[in-house]
Enzyme design. Structure first.
Site, mmCIF file in Angstrom:
data_model
loop_
_atom_site.group_PDB
_atom_site.id
_atom_site.type_symbol
_atom_site.label_atom_id
_atom_site.label_comp_id
_atom_site.label_asym_id
_atom_site.label_seq_id
_atom_site.Cartn_x
_atom_site.Cartn_y
_atom_site.Cartn_z
ATOM 1 N N GLU A 166 0.858 -1.193 0.000
ATOM 2 C CA GLU A 166 0.000 0.000 0.000
ATOM 3 C C GLU A 166 0.887 1.234 0.000
ATOM 4 O OE1 GLU A 166 -2.658 0.238 3.420
ATOM 5 O OE2 GLU A 166 -2.628 2.424 3.303
ATOM 6 N N ARG A 214 0.089 10.365 1.352
ATOM 7 C CA ARG A 214 0.390 11.371 2.384
ATOM 8 C C ARG A 214 1.486 12.331 1.957
ATOM 9 N NH1 ARG A 214 0.155 7.346 7.623
ATOM 10 N NH2 ARG A 214 -1.698 6.309 6.830
ATOM 11 N N THR A 223 -4.538 5.753 2.315
ATOM 12 C CA THR A 223 -4.969 7.039 2.865
ATOM 13 C C THR A 223 -5.927 7.753 1.913
ATOM 14 O OG1 THR A 223 -2.709 7.161 3.769
ATOM 15 C CG2 THR A 223 -4.152 8.970 4.293
ATOM 16 N N LYS A 274 -10.523 -2.818 7.035
ATOM 17 C CA LYS A 274 -9.307 -2.488 7.778
ATOM 18 C C LYS A 274 -9.744 -2.059 9.184
ATOM 19 C CE LYS A 274 -6.102 1.453 7.606
ATOM 20 N NZ LYS A 274 -5.010 2.046 6.841
HETATM 21 C C1 3PG Z 1 -1.836 3.367 8.401
HETATM 22 O O1 3PG Z 1 -2.140 4.413 7.951
HETATM 23 O O2 3PG Z 1 -2.382 2.325 8.039
HETATM 24 C C2 3PG Z 1 -0.870 3.409 9.519
HETATM 25 O O3 3PG Z 1 -0.299 4.652 9.624
HETATM 26 C C3 3PG Z 1 0.176 2.386 9.567
HETATM 27 O O4 3PG Z 1 0.408 2.364 10.884
HETATM 28 P P1 3PG Z 1 1.827 2.178 11.548
HETATM 29 O O5 3PG Z 1 2.721 3.222 10.966
HETATM 30 O O6 3PG Z 1 1.561 2.374 13.004
HETATM 31 O O7 3PG Z 1 2.279 0.774 11.209
#
Ligand code: 3PG
Length: 211
Positions: free
Chosen positions: A41, A45, A69, A129
Protein backbone atom coordinates in the site's frame (compact mmCIF):
# COMPACT_ATOMS: atom_id res chain seq x y z
CA UNK A 1 -10.22 -7.21 -11.61
CA UNK A 2 -9.05 -8.87 -8.38
CA UNK A 3 -11.40 -8.80 -5.39
CA UNK A 4 -10.24 -7.61 -1.97
CA UNK A 5 -10.67 -11.17 -0.80
CA UNK A 6 -8.15 -12.36 -3.41
CA UNK A 7 -5.77 -9.49 -2.73
CA UNK A 8 -5.55 -10.06 1.03
CA UNK A 9 -4.67 -13.69 0.44
CA UNK A 10 -1.50 -12.77 -1.45
CA UNK A 11 0.53 -12.18 1.69
CA UNK A 12 0.07 -12.01 5.46
CA UNK A 13 1.48 -8.47 5.72
CA UNK A 14 0.65 -5.42 3.61
CA UNK A 15 3.38 -2.81 4.12
CA UNK A 16 2.01 0.72 4.50
CA UNK A 17 4.46 3.00 2.71
CA UNK A 18 4.96 6.76 2.67
CA UNK A 19 7.78 8.16 0.57
CA UNK A 20 9.79 11.36 0.53
CA UNK A 21 11.04 10.93 -3.05
CA UNK A 22 10.37 8.80 -6.11
CA UNK A 23 13.88 7.36 -5.94
CA UNK A 24 13.34 6.31 -2.32
CA UNK A 25 10.07 4.69 -3.36
CA UNK A 26 11.73 2.75 -6.16
CA UNK A 27 14.45 1.42 -3.85
CA UNK A 28 12.00 0.40 -1.15
CA UNK A 29 9.58 -1.32 -3.54
CA UNK A 30 12.51 -3.25 -4.99
CA UNK A 31 13.83 -4.21 -1.54
CA UNK A 32 10.40 -5.36 -0.36
CA UNK A 33 9.87 -7.39 -3.50
CA UNK A 34 13.24 -9.06 -2.99
CA UNK A 35 11.98 -10.08 0.44
CA UNK A 36 8.86 -11.69 -1.00
CA UNK A 37 6.33 -8.86 -0.66
CA UNK A 38 3.88 -8.91 -3.58
CA UNK A 39 1.11 -6.72 -2.23
CA UNK A 40 1.71 -3.26 -0.81
CA UNK A 41 0.00 0.00 0.00
CA UNK A 42 1.50 3.32 -1.07
CA UNK A 43 -0.09 6.23 0.72
CA UNK A 44 -0.94 9.60 -0.72
CA UNK A 45 0.39 11.37 2.38
CA UNK A 46 3.26 12.87 0.41
CA UNK A 47 3.32 14.54 -3.00
CA UNK A 48 5.25 11.69 -4.64
CA UNK A 49 2.73 8.97 -3.77
CA UNK A 50 1.08 8.80 -7.19
CA UNK A 51 4.41 8.75 -9.03
CA UNK A 52 5.67 5.87 -6.89
CA UNK A 53 2.40 4.00 -7.48
CA UNK A 54 3.02 4.41 -11.22
CA UNK A 55 6.52 3.03 -10.93
CA UNK A 56 5.54 0.15 -8.64
CA UNK A 57 2.64 -0.87 -10.89
CA UNK A 58 5.07 -1.26 -13.80
CA UNK A 59 7.86 -2.81 -11.75
CA UNK A 60 6.68 -6.42 -12.07
CA UNK A 61 3.61 -8.19 -13.40
CA UNK A 62 3.10 -10.05 -10.11
CA UNK A 63 3.07 -7.05 -7.81
CA UNK A 64 -0.30 -5.76 -6.57
CA UNK A 65 -0.14 -2.08 -5.72
CA UNK A 66 -2.70 -0.44 -3.50
CA UNK A 67 -3.24 3.24 -2.88
CA UNK A 68 -3.57 4.23 0.75
CA UNK A 69 -4.97 7.04 2.86
CA UNK A 70 -7.83 7.59 0.43
CA UNK A 71 -10.03 10.31 1.84
CA UNK A 72 -11.46 12.03 -1.26
CA UNK A 73 -13.10 10.96 -4.48
CA UNK A 74 -10.60 12.67 -6.78
CA UNK A 75 -7.75 10.66 -5.21
CA UNK A 76 -9.50 7.49 -6.32
CA UNK A 77 -9.56 8.55 -9.98
CA UNK A 78 -5.93 9.69 -9.95
CA UNK A 79 -4.68 6.54 -8.24
CA UNK A 80 -6.55 4.27 -10.61
CA UNK A 81 -5.02 6.15 -13.55
CA UNK A 82 -1.56 5.76 -11.97
CA UNK A 83 -2.03 1.98 -11.87
CA UNK A 84 -3.37 1.22 -8.40
CA UNK A 85 -5.12 -2.17 -8.26
CA UNK A 86 -6.93 -1.56 -4.97
CA UNK A 87 -7.58 1.21 -2.49
CA UNK A 88 -7.35 1.51 1.27
CA UNK A 89 -9.07 4.17 3.34
CA UNK A 90 -8.79 4.94 7.04
CA UNK A 91 -12.60 5.18 7.09
CA UNK A 92 -15.63 4.95 4.81
CA UNK A 93 -18.10 7.39 3.28
CA UNK A 94 -20.86 6.83 0.75
CA UNK A 95 -18.95 9.01 -1.73
CA UNK A 96 -15.77 6.96 -1.46
CA UNK A 97 -17.76 3.74 -1.75
CA UNK A 98 -19.59 4.90 -4.87
CA UNK A 99 -16.51 6.37 -6.54
CA UNK A 100 -14.47 3.22 -6.00
CA UNK A 101 -17.35 1.09 -7.26
CA UNK A 102 -17.94 3.25 -10.35
CA UNK A 103 -14.31 3.24 -11.37
CA UNK A 104 -13.72 -0.43 -10.54
CA UNK A 105 -11.22 -0.02 -7.72
CA UNK A 106 -11.67 -2.70 -5.02
CA UNK A 107 -11.77 -0.91 -1.67
CA UNK A 108 -10.59 -1.94 1.78
CA UNK A 109 -12.41 0.59 3.99
CA UNK A 110 -11.41 1.43 7.54
CA UNK A 111 -13.55 0.85 10.63
CA UNK A 112 -13.00 1.43 14.33
CA UNK A 113 -16.39 1.06 16.00
CA UNK A 114 -19.45 -1.23 15.80
CA UNK A 115 -21.38 1.55 14.05
CA UNK A 116 -18.60 1.88 11.44
CA UNK A 117 -18.88 -1.86 10.93
CA UNK A 118 -22.66 -1.75 10.51
CA UNK A 119 -22.23 0.94 7.85
CA UNK A 120 -19.57 -1.10 6.00
CA UNK A 121 -21.73 -4.24 6.18
CA UNK A 122 -24.73 -2.32 4.86
CA UNK A 123 -22.69 -1.42 1.76
CA UNK A 124 -21.68 -5.03 1.22
CA UNK A 125 -18.12 -5.13 2.58
CA UNK A 126 -17.01 -8.39 4.17
CA UNK A 127 -13.35 -7.44 4.71
CA UNK A 128 -12.39 -4.19 6.42
CA UNK A 129 -9.31 -2.49 7.78
CA UNK A 130 -9.38 -2.10 11.57
CA UNK A 131 -7.71 1.25 12.16
CA UNK A 132 -5.88 2.36 14.21
CA UNK A 133 -5.72 -1.22 15.45
CA UNK A 134 -3.46 -1.06 18.46
CA UNK A 135 -4.74 2.30 19.68
CA UNK A 136 -8.39 1.22 19.26
CA UNK A 137 -8.21 -1.88 21.43
CA UNK A 138 -5.95 -4.25 19.52
CA UNK A 139 -6.33 -7.98 19.91
CA UNK A 140 -9.03 -7.79 22.59
CA UNK A 141 -11.20 -5.51 20.44
CA UNK A 142 -10.99 -7.91 17.49
CA UNK A 143 -11.89 -10.82 19.75
CA UNK A 144 -14.91 -8.85 20.99
CA UNK A 145 -16.01 -8.00 17.41
CA UNK A 146 -16.28 -11.71 16.64
CA UNK A 147 -19.45 -12.08 18.72
CA UNK A 148 -21.72 -9.59 16.93
CA UNK A 149 -19.91 -9.81 13.56
CA UNK A 150 -18.94 -13.47 13.15
CA UNK A 151 -18.44 -13.38 9.38
CA UNK A 152 -16.52 -10.12 9.09
CA UNK A 153 -12.80 -10.37 8.38
CA UNK A 154 -10.25 -7.72 9.33
CA UNK A 155 -6.93 -6.32 8.23
CA UNK A 156 -5.74 -4.59 11.43
CA UNK A 157 -3.37 -1.69 10.79
CA UNK A 158 -1.85 0.96 13.01
CA UNK A 159 0.65 0.43 15.81
CA UNK A 160 1.49 -3.12 14.76
CA UNK A 161 5.04 -4.33 15.35
CA UNK A 162 6.69 -7.45 14.04
CA UNK A 163 6.08 -9.11 17.43
CA UNK A 164 2.40 -8.13 17.54
CA UNK A 165 1.83 -9.15 13.91
CA UNK A 166 2.12 -12.82 14.81
CA UNK A 167 -0.57 -12.52 17.52
CA UNK A 168 -2.96 -10.59 15.26
CA UNK A 169 -2.53 -13.14 12.48
CA UNK A 170 -3.41 -15.98 14.86
CA UNK A 171 -6.94 -14.59 15.33
CA UNK A 172 -9.59 -16.37 13.24
CA UNK A 173 -11.14 -13.12 12.00
CA UNK A 174 -7.85 -11.60 10.80
CA UNK A 175 -6.89 -12.14 7.16
CA UNK A 176 -3.75 -10.02 7.04
CA UNK A 177 -2.14 -7.11 8.88
CA UNK A 178 -0.85 -3.77 7.64
CA UNK A 179 1.96 -1.66 8.96
CA UNK A 180 5.05 0.40 8.45
CA UNK A 181 7.46 -1.68 10.52
CA UNK A 182 9.09 -3.16 7.39
CA UNK A 183 10.43 0.28 6.55
CA UNK A 184 11.90 1.67 9.77
CA UNK A 185 13.00 5.28 9.61
CA UNK A 186 16.58 4.40 10.54
CA UNK A 187 16.92 1.89 7.69
CA UNK A 188 15.36 4.26 5.16
CA UNK A 189 17.55 7.23 6.04
CA UNK A 190 20.65 5.03 6.04
CA UNK A 191 19.49 3.55 2.69
CA UNK A 192 19.87 0.15 4.28
CA UNK A 193 17.80 -1.71 1.68
CA UNK A 194 19.15 -5.05 2.89
CA UNK A 195 17.44 -4.47 6.24
CA UNK A 196 14.14 -3.74 4.46
CA UNK A 197 14.49 -6.98 2.50
CA UNK A 198 15.26 -8.88 5.70
CA UNK A 199 12.19 -7.50 7.48
CA UNK A 200 10.06 -8.17 4.38
CA UNK A 201 11.24 -11.74 4.21
CA UNK A 202 10.42 -12.35 7.88
CA UNK A 203 6.99 -10.76 7.43
CA UNK A 204 6.13 -12.71 4.31
CA UNK A 205 6.81 -15.98 6.16
CA UNK A 206 4.32 -15.30 8.97
CA UNK A 207 1.56 -17.86 9.36
CA UNK A 208 -2.09 -16.89 9.60
CA UNK A 209 -5.03 -18.73 11.07
CA UNK A 210 -7.64 -17.53 8.61
CA UNK A 211 -6.24 -18.67 5.25
C1 3PG B 1 -1.84 3.37 8.40
O1 3PG B 1 -2.14 4.41 7.95
O2 3PG B 1 -2.38 2.33 8.04
C2 3PG B 1 -0.87 3.41 9.52
O3 3PG B 1 -0.30 4.65 9.62
C3 3PG B 1 0.18 2.39 9.57
O4 3PG B 1 0.41 2.36 10.88
P1 3PG B 1 1.83 2.18 11.55
O5 3PG B 1 2.72 3.22 10.97
O6 3PG B 1 1.56 2.37 13.00
O7 3PG B 1 2.28 0.77 11.21
Amino acid sequence: MKSVSEIVQIGPVIPVLTFESVEQGKQVVHALYQGGIKVLEITLRTAVGLQVIKHAAQFSSDIVVGVGTLTTVDQIEKAKRAGAIFGVSPGLTSDLHLAAKDIGLPLLPGVMTPSDILFALSLGYDIVKFFPAQQAGGLEMLKAFRGPFPTLRFCPTGGITKELARSFLSLPNVVCVGGSWLTPHTAITAQNWGEVTRLAHAASQLARANI
